[in-house]
Design an enzyme around this catalytic site. Structure first.
Site, mmCIF file in Angstrom:
data_model
loop_
_atom_site.group_PDB
_atom_site.id
_atom_site.type_symbol
_atom_site.label_atom_id
_atom_site.label_comp_id
_atom_site.label_asym_id
_atom_site.label_seq_id
_atom_site.Cartn_x
_atom_site.Cartn_y
_atom_site.Cartn_z
ATOM 1 C CB SER A 73 -0.892 0.068 1.329
ATOM 2 O OG SER A 73 -1.606 -1.055 1.278
HETATM 3 N N1 SAH Z 1 -1.487 -3.661 3.494
HETATM 4 C C1 SAH Z 1 -0.897 -4.672 2.378
HETATM 5 C C2 SAH Z 1 -1.615 -4.543 1.245
HETATM 6 C C3 SAH Z 1 -1.734 -5.817 0.428
HETATM 7 S S1 SAH Z 1 -2.651 -5.407 -0.927
HETATM 8 C C4 SAH Z 1 0.582 -4.180 2.235
HETATM 9 O O1 SAH Z 1 0.810 -2.814 2.153
HETATM 10 O O2 SAH Z 1 1.497 -4.946 1.568
HETATM 11 C C5 SAH Z 1 -3.982 -6.365 -0.449
HETATM 12 C C6 SAH Z 1 -3.532 -7.899 -0.124
HETATM 13 O O3 SAH Z 1 -5.070 -8.556 0.079
HETATM 14 C C7 SAH Z 1 -2.991 -8.721 -1.207
HETATM 15 O O4 SAH Z 1 -1.848 -9.316 -0.605
HETATM 16 C C8 SAH Z 1 -4.142 -9.873 -1.416
HETATM 17 O O5 SAH Z 1 -3.467 -11.104 -1.586
HETATM 18 C C9 SAH Z 1 -4.870 -9.800 -0.131
HETATM 19 N N2 SAH Z 1 -6.339 -10.422 -0.448
HETATM 20 C C10 SAH Z 1 -7.193 -10.308 -1.209
HETATM 21 N N3 SAH Z 1 -8.262 -10.918 -1.123
HETATM 22 C C11 SAH Z 1 -8.053 -11.488 0.071
HETATM 23 C C12 SAH Z 1 -8.925 -12.385 0.684
HETATM 24 N N4 SAH Z 1 -10.125 -12.710 0.558
HETATM 25 N N5 SAH Z 1 -8.583 -12.875 1.984
HETATM 26 C C13 SAH Z 1 -7.237 -12.728 2.361
HETATM 27 N N6 SAH Z 1 -6.309 -11.637 1.758
HETATM 28 C C14 SAH Z 1 -6.685 -11.276 0.490
#
Ligand code: SAH
Length: 225
Positions: A73
């Site tokens: 993010s």
């Molecule tokens: N705050 C994190 C954001 C990562 S992007 C960072 O800064 O690194 C969002 C994440 O949500 C991704 O890794 C994706 O795989 C995860 N995601 C998407 N759908 C999901 C679900 N149903 N359950 C768990 N994780 C999920």
């Protein structure tokens, strides 16, 4: 003598304290004012949470690829969501959906008592676990599962932070907001209009507030990868 980890954590050149401080100033200029959040972001090395090829850009206020079509993010987003989580008092137990790189997880671990974080992509979770260990942030439990279901065995939670956008708010997550608790969640279609919402449970009633516009990767429903 510094250990190799200490040398890495100190960073040099593009990860110098000055470059990091510039990001903090940028966040302040963008309206982030909670000192607890700024302090935590100052002491959490974001370059550890991106692939080496992108480490030179780790202190830019931008999302960066972390593989599997996912992104770490944008720092502004992490700061804004963290501020919202702390606004009505420091939550004891926090649930995060979408661990990703583990950067927001590390900030939450620094700011709150206990963090539960769910990720659907196992290899991202494994990397996040390693980074949290290097930083000695041990008050975190990670789970490889579908975040739509929440983590009822440990709920209800004083705060829930969702790092990916569903089209509609998952009902199971609403159920797991404790009385007096809150959830920060982006809602809306991928590439369309998304809104960052704050939902609070006050005297048993859910209240919704729009924080601002948003642009998140989708919250994928169903099977884990
Ligand atoms: N705050 C994190 C954001 C990562 S992007 C960072 O800064 O690194 C969002 C994440 O949500 C991704 O890794 C994706 O795989 C995860 N995601 C998407 N759908 C999901 C679900 N149903 N359950 C768990 N994780 C999920």
């Amino acid at each position: 003598m510094l250990s190799p980890t200490e040398v890495y954590l100190r960073g040099s050149g593009l990860t110098s304290p000055r470059v990091r401080e510039r990001l903090i100033e940028r966040l302040q200029d963008a309206g982030i004012s909670d000192e607890r959040v700024l302090r935590s972001m100052r002491r959490t090395p974001r370059h550890l949470f991106v692939e080496e090829a992108f480490s030179g850009r780790a202190y830019e206020d931008t999302a960066l690829p972390i593989g599997h079509g996912q992104t770490i993010s944008q720092p502004y987003t992490v700061a804004r969501m963290s501020e919202a989580i702390l606004r009505d008092g420091v939550p004891n137990k926090v649930l995060e959906i979408g661990t990703g790189s583990g950067y927001q997880t590390a900030i939450l671990a620094d700011l709150t008592n206990q963090v539960f974080s769910i990720e659907r992509i196992k290899s991202l979770q494994d990397l996040a676990r390693e980074r949290l260990r290097v930083l000695d942030r041990y008050n975190v439990r990670l789970r490889h599962a579908d975040g739509w279901q929440g983590w009822s065995a440990h709920g209800p939670f004083d705060a829930i932070l969702v790092a990916a956008a569903p089209d509609e708010i998952p009902p199971r997550l609403l159920e797991q907001i404790a009385e007096g608790g809150r959830m920060v969640i982006p809602v809306g279609p991928q590439g369309g209009v998304q809104r960052l919402l704050m939902i609070r449970r006050v005297d048993g009633v859910l209240r919704e507030e729009i924080l601002e516009g948003a642009s998140f990767v989708p919250l994928i429903a169903g099977a884990v990868a």
